[in-house]
Design an enzyme around this catalytic site. Structure first.
Site, mmCIF file in Angstrom:
data_model
loop_
_atom_site.group_PDB
_atom_site.id
_atom_site.type_symbol
_atom_site.label_atom_id
_atom_site.label_comp_id
_atom_site.label_asym_id
_atom_site.label_seq_id
_atom_site.Cartn_x
_atom_site.Cartn_y
_atom_site.Cartn_z
ATOM 1 N N GLU A 13 40.048 26.317 50.391
ATOM 2 C CA GLU A 13 38.950 26.939 51.127
ATOM 3 C C GLU A 13 37.665 26.811 50.329
ATOM 4 O O GLU A 13 37.587 27.242 49.181
ATOM 5 C CB GLU A 13 39.268 28.424 51.379
ATOM 6 C CG GLU A 13 38.328 29.100 52.369
ATOM 7 C CD GLU A 13 37.089 29.657 51.712
ATOM 8 O OE1 GLU A 13 35.990 29.538 52.311
ATOM 9 O OE2 GLU A 13 37.190 30.215 50.611
ATOM 10 N N ASP A 47 43.357 36.640 46.154
ATOM 11 C CA ASP A 47 42.772 37.924 46.542
ATOM 12 C C ASP A 47 43.055 38.170 48.020
ATOM 13 O O ASP A 47 43.798 37.407 48.662
ATOM 14 C CB ASP A 47 41.271 37.958 46.258
ATOM 15 C CG ASP A 47 40.499 36.850 46.973
ATOM 16 O OD1 ASP A 47 41.071 36.201 47.887
ATOM 17 O OD2 ASP A 47 39.324 36.631 46.635
ATOM 18 N N ASP A 55 41.069 37.967 50.700
ATOM 19 C CA ASP A 55 40.566 36.915 51.584
ATOM 20 C C ASP A 55 41.467 35.684 51.541
ATOM 21 O O ASP A 55 41.721 35.045 52.565
ATOM 22 C CB ASP A 55 39.137 36.523 51.182
ATOM 23 C CG ASP A 55 38.106 37.547 51.634
ATOM 24 O OD1 ASP A 55 38.420 38.318 52.568
ATOM 25 O OD2 ASP A 55 37.003 37.576 51.072
ATOM 26 N N ASP A 102 42.491 31.475 47.128
ATOM 27 C CA ASP A 102 42.220 32.428 46.054
ATOM 28 C C ASP A 102 43.286 33.522 46.029
ATOM 29 O O ASP A 102 43.845 33.889 47.069
ATOM 30 C CB ASP A 102 40.845 33.071 46.240
ATOM 31 C CG ASP A 102 39.711 32.058 46.090
ATOM 32 O OD1 ASP A 102 39.955 30.984 45.523
ATOM 33 O OD2 ASP A 102 38.584 32.357 46.544
#
Length: 407
Positions: free
Chosen positions: A199, A274, A276, A272
């Protein structure tokens, strides 16, 4: 049926149900439409789950298509010169259970989970066809709701067909037809080729510079892709990010998926570490499950595991992938440590990304498997569907089990 549709909004409250005997074969069918876009049909023979379908499902489809088209013609939903509704139009949003009892069942396929008795096709078609026709005639209000849904599905299919054509490639090896943002690998041996879906341009740049270009391809996506669980096919196939993936993979979509044409035998989701990143990963898995399910069933989809921390003491560098590993590294190296918490892949330079996440000698990949189709379908519907209440209940029930969530 009520259990299968418990987290969906049904189009008609009454379940269409029938049972009957013909030529020594018992047939039982239950069916109900919901406001979703996917068909969920479960078939059984002598109480054995025939996961590959077979002639009983074929008979169901024949009757469904025949009766719906007849009702649409007789009641003005189809004009004289309009083409017939397709079986896919009639199946959109359907949940059905088909069960037959046969004195001498014959199965096909390597797993013996596909019914092959040709006589079953006619039995199911006759018995279910009569019941469905009677239901539509006796329940005009519910019939109207069903026909309106099917008509919308037909309109969306015609629009989606045009968009879908744009995703098809004449030849899986034609470089000119590949998406412009794809950094492809040089090898054409699909068995060793990998594609990393990342992303953002920052992570994409690090991955491109850090990869082994012989067998590793990089496809950066811009932001979050569509939630296909609550999006019609027309919008799905018009989405640039989804079209890029379909074109890059080269194996087709929906009923056209052919894994022998898959250009990469490892499709690696690298996001990532996290919230998101987890959301993007879930959206991608939802798309793969609904539109390219054979690539999950075949074991071609993986999730990369980037490190959460970089721990440095002098010239010594360690990476930790969990908080528990971080504590172990701290105990090993002692005091005066420089600890970096990675907020995203873009914070890692090319060499770090290769060393920790992309190098086959050091990396950790999680293969995505599909052990329980019904449970997986239900989970995707709850977490990614239109209904808010089931999702809220799921969060309330499972919130205490969550670990390592970024606040």
């Amino acid at each position: 049926m009520a259990f299968l549709n418990r987290d969906r909004t049904v189009i008609h409250p009454d379940i269409i149900y029938c049972e009957g005997h013909e030529d020594g074969i018992e047939v039982e069918v239950a069916m109900q439409y919901n406001d979703g876009y996917n068909a969920n049909v479960y078939t059984f023979c002598n109480n054995i789950n025939t996961v590959e379908g077979g002639t009983h499902e074929e008979g169901f489809r024949l009757a469904l298509n025949r009766i719906m088209n007849k009702y649409a013609r007789d009641n003005g939903y189809l004009k004289e010169k309009e083409p017939n509704l397709t079986t896919d139009d009639c199946r959109e949003g359907i949940t059905a259970v088909i069960s037959v009892k046969h004195p001498d069942p014959q199965y096909e396929g390597q797993t013996k989970t596909k019914l092959g008795n040709s006589e079953v096709r006619k039995c199911v078609s006759d018995i279910f066809g009569r019941a469905l026709e009677r239901f539509l005639l006796e329940n005009p209000d519910e019939a109207k709701q069903i026909m309106e849904k099917i008509s919308l599905a037909s309109q969306a299919r015609l629009a989606a067909k045009k968009a879908r054509e744009a995703t098809r490639r004449k030849n899986p090896l034609e470089v000119s037809s590949l998406p412009g943002k794809l950094s492809d690998c040089s090898s054409k041996d699909a068995s060793i080729c990998e594609i990393y879906i990342v992303e953002g341009d920052s992570a994409g740049g690090s991955a491109k510079n850090g990869r082994d270009p012989h067998f590793q391809a990089i496809l950066p996506l811009r932001g979050k892709i569509l939630n296909v669980e609550k999006t019609r096919q027309q919008r799905v196939f018009e989405n640039a990010e989804i079209r890029s993936m379909i074109t890059a993979f080269g194996c087709g979509v929906l009923d056209e998926v052919d894994v022998t044409k898959l250009r990469y035998h490892k499709i690696v989701i690298m996001t990532d570490a996290d919230v998101d990143g987890a959301h993007i990963r879930t959206l991608l898995l939802t798309f793969f499950y609904r539109y390219m399910r054979p690539i999950i069933e075949g074991g071609y989809v993986y999730i990369a595991q980037p490190p959460l921390y970089k721990v440095q003491k002098g010239n010594t560098v360690r990476y930790a992938y969990t908080d528990h590993q971080l504590e172990e590294v701290k105990a090993e190296l002692g005091d005066r440590l420089d600890i970096q918490r990675y907020k995203g892949l873009g914070e890692m330079d090319a060499s770090q990304l290769w060393e920790t996440t992309m190098d086959p000698k050091n990396r950790t990949l999680i293969r995505v498997s599909l052990n329980d189709a019904e449970q997986a379908d239900q989970t995707f519907s709850v977490l990614m569907g239109e209904e808010v209440e089931p999702r809220r209940n799921y969060i309330i029930q499972n919130a205490r089990f969550v670990e390592n969530i970024d606040i």
